[in-house]
Design a protein around this motif. Structure first.
Motif, PDB file in Angstrom:
ATOM      1  N   TRP A 945      -9.353  -6.509 -12.029  1.00 62.55           N
ATOM      2  CA  TRP A 945      -9.758  -7.350 -11.341  1.00 62.55           C
ATOM      3  C   TRP A 945      -9.082  -8.017 -10.839  1.00 62.55           C
ATOM      4  O   TRP A 945      -7.574  -8.377 -10.218  1.00 62.55           O
ATOM      5  N   ASN A 946      -9.550  -8.405  -9.703  1.00 63.74           N
ATOM      6  CA  ASN A 946      -8.645  -9.261  -8.521  1.00 63.74           C
ATOM      7  C   ASN A 946     -10.117 -10.215  -7.475  1.00 63.74           C
ATOM      8  O   ASN A 946     -11.141  -9.393  -7.451  1.00 63.74           O
ATOM      9  N   SER A 947      -9.280 -11.684  -6.954  1.00 64.45           N
ATOM     10  CA  SER A 947     -10.359 -12.333  -6.891  1.00 64.45           C
ATOM     11  C   SER A 947     -11.346 -11.384  -5.081  1.00 64.45           C
ATOM     12  O   SER A 947     -12.481 -12.247  -4.950  1.00 64.45           O
ATOM     13  N   SER A 948     -10.566 -10.566  -4.788  1.00 60.75           N
ATOM     14  CA  SER A 948     -10.940 -10.046  -3.415  1.00 60.75           C
ATOM     15  C   SER A 948     -12.975  -9.452  -3.299  1.00 60.75           C
ATOM     16  O   SER A 948     -12.989  -9.487  -2.765  1.00 60.75           O
ATOM     17  N   SER A 949     -12.786  -8.524  -5.046  1.00 64.44           N
ATOM     18  CA  SER A 949     -13.555  -7.757  -5.538  1.00 64.44           C
ATOM     19  C   SER A 949     -14.072  -8.715  -5.735  1.00 64.44           C
ATOM     20  O   SER A 949     -15.876  -8.386  -6.386  1.00 64.44           O
ATOM     21  N   LYS A 950     -14.536 -10.163  -5.994  1.00 60.59           N
ATOM     22  CA  LYS A 950     -15.476 -10.785  -6.973  1.00 60.59           C
ATOM     23  C   LYS A 950     -16.924 -10.766  -6.241  1.00 60.59           C
ATOM     24  O   LYS A 950     -16.669 -11.081  -5.215  1.00 60.59           O
TER      25      LYS A 950
END
Length: 950
Positions: A945-950
């Motif tokens: 998970w990464n915040s850019s794909s949130k």
């Protein structure tokens, strides 16, 4: 055991002698005798009793005697019988009877069977004599010899002394009976060419009225279900209906179903299943057999034989040769009543008998879950095991396959001294294995000394054929703290190997031997295949393919290949997440329903259901797809899914409507439709003990301790070695920290799947949620062993390893420590592990009784058990300190010690001991050592998970 000669006849007990002479006329009355208490308490309001003994009053037609007092009822009965024998002057033979004496007894026995007195007796055979009086015409009072052969054990035993070959060919009893009947020609008549005996003089009218007519008038017409088993394997087994009439001999009805006009040619097998059962097989005696029999009644032939084809399925069920078509029925007379006993036997009963001859089938039947349960792969604890214990399953298997009872030898491994590496091995006799549970924690050796419970135990199993030839033996080196556990574990090894054979009867010898070697089993291939030869053709339908796994990327769940899917969801789990989910070792309780679903048919056929069904997660006690889906659920949730069909035998063993199910299986594409609900989860023993002693629970205290250090460290990156279901990573998201990247590594993909669901749910929440705003930009879960090197985990600010190292071998714990501090080189490393010294407090509360153990078994507390059955070791404070200081010194780290639960200043220290390693310099990590370099590889990314794909 030699089959060519008779074995020595056991000496009759006094009670057996009395029974031979008086039968049901001997009446035993037991009286309790309470002795005065040895140490009474004066003035106590509660009545006090001493030890209870028993005295027996034996009443006979001639005399009445009273025994002395004994601790056991049966000893008092035998004593009374012995006194009666002495007073009556009855001569009891101590030597084996001669053939002439056996002939005399055989003739006397037949004379008694055809007497007026026997007709009214409560004996399974007397019912056939009464039924014979209902036969008409030439058949009146004609008694088939086959029923005498089948229902009178004494007749068979006497025949063995006359002709030892009866041991290997039981049908030779029949010429013995015919010859003995010929000696009674004045009172008995044997029709030429028939296997029947008839009284010459009719029974008196008063005997007939009291024993036959009255009981017959109370009977009613009945329709009962029986099973026809064709001798040709390509013909199906089918159920048929018998119309029982109170005015007809039931054996004549069975004869008609077999194409005969007379029951005299119907042979009857021994009981199928339980010895007390009336379930038997009925088949036709061939003309060849009859001609052999008639050729010479004085000098018997070497072996009477049948020319009819052997019925493989019927022979396999009964364990004796059955020829031609056969009928399986549960009908006959018992010792309890003059009424004819009968119960339906349908295809379900037949297939249950069939699968009851396989290890997995025996276990499934013990759980009444043919489609859901399966033989577990590991025996963990007595408290968590469900269904018949492995030893009992193995004994049942040997009996069903007509093998000798397994010989289980317990071996005590006694440490000669604490400082010595030498061990004394002592073999415990079989009586010790079966000793009273009041002596748990100790066993009695063959020289009578007591072996204390701190000894460990090893077990071995040997299985012999009925002729006492060794078939297999299992001698693992594993030791256990409890004798019971060692017995169950070695029994389970044998069962798993046998079950693998039954699942693939055509497995190569090489593969079978390889699996046997892995389980420490040695076997005689020739003898093994010979003893189980009959199962090959019969169990061809039980073979199942080797189960594999298919990874489904849609949700990170890894499900076995027999998962089919259910609609558009995968899997279809309903209900809110309660947060209480199972983990490996958890005891879960579910309710479930299984139905047969056929394409194009709206109504599903219910096959199996259970309102409360328990199993232990992680040990294969249920079909893989069910276990995999239950692990994704929390308490209160339910799920629906479909699974591939098991072998047809198990399906038919589960349903009463066999005809309907067979039609669907043969004409439609079918699968099993499961619906289940997770009712409750009982955490593993370690968690339960900790929750009972600590508030908040010890597991939560460990997480809070680690969170405190993480918050104070201002770390931006963290890796959790052995993250499990993500309890630490989940807790971190409840606080504001400086962490930007978190990583978890674990060897259990199922636990990682659970962790992924939790982390994804929290990290994907909207900013206005009640959770604290997190700075985390990246989260990754890896599948891999923490003793393997992966450069992606180097240079993290902080690393944690909470309650993990005790689940690996000690040398692996050292390998992990060296790898982390020399190659991964985190700035801070937090490691926790149980403090073995604290176990005396945890286990001193008698929690064993809560786990289903023996509350009086005080020996469990010394020495202490490990907190979890999966722990390979648990260290004392000194051992843990030595491990940590040695690692810190070698890898330029400082180390300090702390813990949670209890107090570090009071004995026995913290319940969980913790070491905090701090890197002394900013030196970056070194290239891994040779050992680490050889194992270097990239871990598999399970979830990211990464915040850019949130």
């Amino acid at each position: 055991m030699e089959t060519g000669g008779a074995s020595r006849k056991p000496t009759l007990t006094p009670k057996a002698v009395i029974h031979q002479k008086y039968g049901s006329k001997a009446c035993y009355k037991i009286e309790e005798v309470h002795e005065p208490p040895p140490n009474g308490c004066p003035g106590l309001a509660i009545a006090q009793k001493g030890a209870c003994s028993f005295r027996c009053n034996l009443e006979l037609p001639d005399i009445s005697v009273v025994s002395g007092t004994f601790k056991r009822k049966r000893d008092a009965e035998q004593s009374a019988a012995e006194i009666a024998i002495e007073k009556l002057g009855i001569h009891t033979r101590t030597n084996d009877p001669t053939a002439e004496e056996s002939w005399d007894e055989l003739v006397a026995r037949i004379n008694y069977l055809f007497s007026n007195e026997f007709l009214s007796a409560l004996h399974p055979l007397s019912g056939h004599f009464r039924d014979a009086t209902l036969r008409e015409g030439d058949l009146y009072c004609l008694v088939p010899i086959s029923v005498i052969f089948a229902y009178d054990a004494r007749m068979c035993n006497l025949s063995k002394w006359i002709d030892p070959r009866v041991e290997s060919n039981p049908y030779l009893v029949i010429p013995c009976i015919l010859r003995a009947a010929a000696k009674l020609s004045e009172s008995l008549y044997v029709p030429k060419g028939q296997l029947s005996i008839q009284r010459k003089n009719p029974y008196p009218s008063e005997v007939m009225t009291s024993t036959v007519i009255e009981s017959s008038l109370s009977s009613e017409r009945s329709l009962i279900e029986v099973v026809r088993i064709p001798h040709l394997l390509d013909k199906p087994v089918e159920s048929i209906i018998l119309d029982l009439s109170p005015t007809r001999y039931y054996l004549d009805l069975i004869a008609e179903e077999l194409g005969l006009c007379d029951a005299a040619k119907v042979f009857i097998s021994r009981p199928v299943g339980r010895a007390s059962s009336e379930t038997r097989l009925y088949f036709v005696a061939s003309e060849t057999f009859l001609s052999d029999l008639a050729s010479d009644l004085v000098e018997f032939k070497e072996a009477l034989h049948f020319e009819e084809p052997l019925n493989a399925r019927a022979t396999y069920l009964s364990g004796q040769d059955i020829y031609g078509d056969a009928i399986l029925a549960n009908i006959g007379y018992t010792w309890k009543s003059k009424e004819l006993f009968h119960e339906n036997i349908g295809l379900q009963s037949y297939y249950r008998m069939l699968i009851n001859k396989t290890p997995s089938g025996i276990y499934k039947l013990s759980r009444e879950a043919m489609l859901t349960a399966q033989l577990p792969s590991t025996f963990t604890t007595k408290a968590n095991w469900r269904g018949a214990f492995p030893r009992d399953v193995l004994c049942t298997f040997c009996r069903q396959q007509r093998l000798s009872e397994p010989i289980i030898s317990a071996v005590s491994v006694i440490a000669s001294s604490k400082s010595s590496d030498k061990q004394n091995l002592q073999v415990v006799d079989s009586a010790a294995v079966e000793q009273d549970h009041a002596n748990r924690g100790t066993i009695v050796g063959n020289e009578g000394q007591r072996l204390e419970s701190e000894d460990t135990f090893r077990c071995e199993v040997r299985i012999y054929s009925k002729s006492q030839e060794l078939i297999l033996e299992c001698s693992p080196i594993d030791t256990f703290k409890k004798q019971f556990d060692s017995i169950q574990n070695v029994s389970l090894r044998v069962l798993l190997w046998l079950d693998a054979y039954f699942k693939d009867l055509h497995v190569s010898l090489e593969r079978l031997t390889s699996y046997a070697d892995a389980l420490a089993i040695r076997f005689n291939p020739e003898r093994f295949f010979e003893e189980l030869a009959s199962c090959r053709s019969v169990h061809s339908g039980l073979n199942s393919k080797v189960e594999g796994e298919i990874s489904h990327k849609s949700n990170g769940v890894k499900l076995p290949c027999n998962y089919v899917g259910c609609g558009d969801s995968f899997p279809n789990i309903r209900g809110s997440d309660s947060g209480i989910s199972p983990s490996n070792g958890s005891l879960v309780c579910i309710s479930y329903n299984v139905a047969l679903k056929a394409d194009g048919v709206e109504v599903m056929e219910t096959m199996e259901n259970n309102d409360e069904f328990e199993f232990e997660i992680g040990f294969g006690g249920v079909i893989p797809c069910l276990e995999a889906i239950v692990q994704q659920m929390s308490v209160g949730q339910s799920a629906c899914f479909s699974a591939e069909l098991p072998p047809r035998d198990f399906i038919l063993a589960s349903t009463l409507d066999s005809a309907r199910i067979l039609h669907l299986l043969d004409s439609k594409v079918c699968c099993l439709d499961y619906s289940c609900s997770l009712l409750r989860v009982t955490q593993p023993l370690e968690d339960r003990m900790e929750q009972a002693f600590f508030s908040p629970p010890l597991s939560k205290q460990r997480v809070e301790f680690a969170v405190k250090y993480i918050k104070e460290s201002n770390a931006s990156t963290l890796v959790d070695f052995g993250c499990g279901s993500g309890s630490l990573l989940d807790s971190l998201l409840n606080y504001q920290t400086s962490l930007e990247k978190v990583v978890g590594v674990d060897i259990s993909q199922k636990s990682l799947s659970r962790a992924a669901k939790i982390l994804h749910s929290k990290l994907s929440t909207e900013p206005n949620s009640q959770l604290p705003r997190t700075a985390i930009k990246s989260a990754v879960l890896y599948y891999g062993s923490i003793t393997d090197f992966d450069p992606q985990l180097c240079d993290f600010d902080i690393a944690t390893c909470l309650e993990v190292i005790e689940h690996m071998e000690e040398d692996q714990a050292y390998r992990f420590g060296n790898l982390v501090l020399s190659s991964f080189c985190p700035k801070l490393l937090v490691v926790s592990t149980p403090n073995y010294e604290y176990n005396v407090i945890l286990q001193g509360s008698n929690l064993s009784s809560q786990e289903g153990g023996d509350p009086d078994d005080k020996t469990q507390l010394q020495p202490c058990k490990f907190r979890n059955h999966d722990h390979k070791f648990e260290w004392t404070r000194e051992q843990f300190n030595h491990w940590a200081r040695d690692l810190a010194t070698r890898h330029n780290y400082s180390v300090e010690f702390s813990g949670v639960g209890g107090s570090g200043h009071l004995e026995p220290g913290y319940a969980s001991q913790i070491a905090i390693f701090r890197r002394k310099s900013e030196t970056r990590h070194e290239y891994p050592t040779n050992d680490a370099a050889e194992s270097a590889h990239e871990y598999q990314v399970i979830w990211e998970w990464n915040s850019s794909s949130k």
